[in-house]
Design an enzyme around this catalytic site. Structure first.
Site, PDB file in Angstrom:
ATOM      1  N   ASP A 118       0.774  -1.251   0.000  1.00  0.00           N
ATOM      2  CA  ASP A 118       0.000   0.000   0.000  1.00  0.00           C
ATOM      3  C   ASP A 118       0.800   1.294   0.000  1.00  0.00           C
ATOM      4  OD1 ASP A 118      -2.373   1.429  -0.072  1.00  0.00           O
ATOM      5  OD2 ASP A 118      -2.562   1.500   2.095  1.00  0.00           O
ATOM      6  N   CYS A 139     -18.224  -8.702 -13.830  1.00  0.00           N
ATOM      7  CA  CYS A 139     -19.241  -7.752 -13.357  1.00  0.00           C
ATOM      8  C   CYS A 139     -20.525  -7.835 -14.196  1.00  0.00           C
ATOM      9  CB  CYS A 139     -18.700  -6.323 -13.407  1.00  0.00           C
ATOM     10  SG  CYS A 139     -17.488  -5.949 -12.126  1.00  0.00           S
ATOM     11  N   CYS A 165     -24.195  -5.782 -14.016  1.00  0.00           N
ATOM     12  CA  CYS A 165     -24.454  -5.268 -12.662  1.00  0.00           C
ATOM     13  C   CYS A 165     -23.926  -3.842 -12.522  1.00  0.00           C
ATOM     14  CB  CYS A 165     -23.788  -6.169 -11.629  1.00  0.00           C
ATOM     15  SG  CYS A 165     -24.006  -5.608  -9.921  1.00  0.00           S
ATOM     16  N   CYS A 177     -23.086   4.618  -4.667  1.00  0.00           N
ATOM     17  CA  CYS A 177     -22.172   5.691  -4.249  1.00  0.00           C
ATOM     18  C   CYS A 177     -22.948   6.947  -3.859  1.00  0.00           C
ATOM     19  CB  CYS A 177     -21.186   6.006  -5.360  1.00  0.00           C
ATOM     20  SG  CYS A 177     -20.003   7.298  -4.880  1.00  0.00           S
ATOM     21  N   CYS A 189     -14.977  10.989  -3.827  1.00  0.00           N
ATOM     22  CA  CYS A 189     -15.088   9.742  -3.055  1.00  0.00           C
ATOM     23  C   CYS A 189     -15.043  10.021  -1.557  1.00  0.00           C
ATOM     24  CB  CYS A 189     -13.947   8.807  -3.457  1.00  0.00           C
ATOM     25  SG  CYS A 189     -13.854   7.288  -2.485  1.00  0.00           S
ATOM     26  N   CYS A 229     -19.804   1.057  -1.879  1.00  0.00           N
ATOM     27  CA  CYS A 229     -19.647   0.390  -3.174  1.00  0.00           C
ATOM     28  C   CYS A 229     -19.122  -1.033  -3.015  1.00  0.00           C
ATOM     29  CB  CYS A 229     -18.738   1.209  -4.095  1.00  0.00           C
ATOM     30  SG  CYS A 229     -17.021   1.321  -3.575  1.00  0.00           S
ATOM     31  N   CYS A 238     -21.648  -5.278  -3.450  1.00  0.00           N
ATOM     32  CA  CYS A 238     -21.209  -6.175  -4.523  1.00  0.00           C
ATOM     33  C   CYS A 238     -21.797  -7.575  -4.342  1.00  0.00           C
ATOM     34  CB  CYS A 238     -19.686  -6.261  -4.541  1.00  0.00           C
ATOM     35  SG  CYS A 238     -19.035  -7.376  -5.815  1.00  0.00           S
TER      36      CYS A 238
END
Length: 354
Positions: free
Chosen positions: A142, A196, A199, A206, A222, A252, A256
């Site tokens: 990261d 995906c 979808c 969001c 965001c 978000c 899923c």
């Protein structure tokens, strides 16, 4: 001369050791530049969608490819640790702040890096023992200029979904990603394929319309960016949409459909939520001074944003709460030495008084 059977066996043993160390998934990809990946990165930067994250642009040349960062690298071992939650991250609780699932437990940087280092040591020692030569390694999680998500897709861990995060068929959207760059030429895995379909759940979920199109994110809109990376006052157009989100946003990710396959059996103990962070009372958080903030968030990724930015977020949540009982604390914070906190308190007072 290393034969195919030996290197295949080594790779299988590497994956087994990765699982023993707590990684839920592991794959291998090449370290050269992917022109499509590099093009998308520069388009995103050129459009300014990285906001104040200047380090993204400053080290773009390193992000273009693993070899741009370390020319000797031949392979990338992409790894993922599951942090699948046991409860609904979107459950509303009056008078409480909402902290993103990933930040409710111990700092994932420490946990993932410790496991990456252990796996890298195993790789070097085992390669030498099996006559595969002197192997070089570098580990990343990261904080380095590494494109973990596209590399994870290239290594077969999953695919970058329409919310731009990695999605796994087995672990949904709940994966911490890390990488080991190595000079050892391991066999490559097949890349992940986009599943995906039609979808659009993540796009519709969001609160701030941060996705200008599927597979595109404008970080400036965001909530995760606004509550964590953004240093000044959050633009007024987004404050109501923050709701009670005081650090990050799971919307978000949480909607899923692939999350139905994610199991908490793979969640590391270190990532289990601390009771005081699962649903903290806004009244308690508004009372934090710097010392209290550092005590509460010791060992947490939240600590890095500091008390002022965190209390700023809590004031927006207080203003959105409709809870008049918070008015005395909000008024007190109008005199806070930090001008951003004081401005957030004035906004919260107006919102609660409306």
């Amino acid at each position: 001369m290393v034969n195919t059977a030996e290197i295949d066996e080594f790779k299988a043993d590497l994956a087994q050791e990765a699982r023993r160390l707590g990684f839920a998934t592991c794959g291998v990809t090449a370290s050269g530049e992917d022109p499509v990946r590099a093009k998308r990165l520069h388009e995103w930067l050129d459009e300014g969608r990285h906001g104040e994250m200047d380090w993204m642009e400053a080290r773009a040349h390193h992000r273009r490819s693993p070899q741009g960062l370390w020319p000797e690298a031949q392979r990338v071992i992409a790894l993922g640790m599951s942090y699948a939650p046991a409860t609904d991250p979107l459950a509303e609780r009056d008078g409480r702040g909402r902290i993103s699932v990933y930040a409710q437990g111990s700092d994932y940087h420490d946990t993932v890096k410790k496991a990456l280092k252990a796996l890298a040591r195993w790789l070097v020692a085992e390669a030498a023992r099996r006559g595969l030569g002197d192997v070089g390694v570098k580990v990343f999680v990261d904080t380095a200029p590494v494109m973990e998500k596209p590399l994870g897709q290239a290594a077969g861990l999953g695919w970058q979904g329409k919310h731009t995060n990695l999605v796994s068929r087995d672990h949904g959207s709940w994966l911490f990603l890390g990488a080991i760059y190595t000079t050892l030429e391991l066999p490559l895995d097949e890349p992940g394929h986009d599943r995906c379909g039609s979808c659009s759940a993540c796009q519709l979920a969001c609160p701030t319309a941060a996705f200008p199109a599927p597979y595109q994110l404008d970080a400036r809109r965001c909530i995760s960016y606004l509550t964590i990376e953004h240093k000044g006052p959050v633009p007024k157009e987004f404050r109501k949409a923050l709701g009670n989100r005081i650090y990050g946003c799971d919307d978000c990710l949480a909607v899923c459909p692939w999350n139905k396959f994610a199991s908490t059996a793979h969640t590391m103990r270190a990532f289990l939520p601390r009771a005081e962070l699962a649903a903290p009372r806004l009244a308690d958080l508004l009372a934090l001074n710097d010392a209290g903030f550092r005590r509460l968030f010791s060992g947490s990724p939240i600590k890095r944003i500091g008390r002022d930015r965190f209390v700023r977020n809590c004031l927006y949540a207080a203003g959105n709460s409709g809870d008049a009982a918070l008015l005395p604390q909000v008024r007190d914070l109008m005199a806070d030495p930090d001008p951003v906190v004081a401005e957030a308190a004035r906004w919260a007072l107006d919102a609660l008084s409306a």
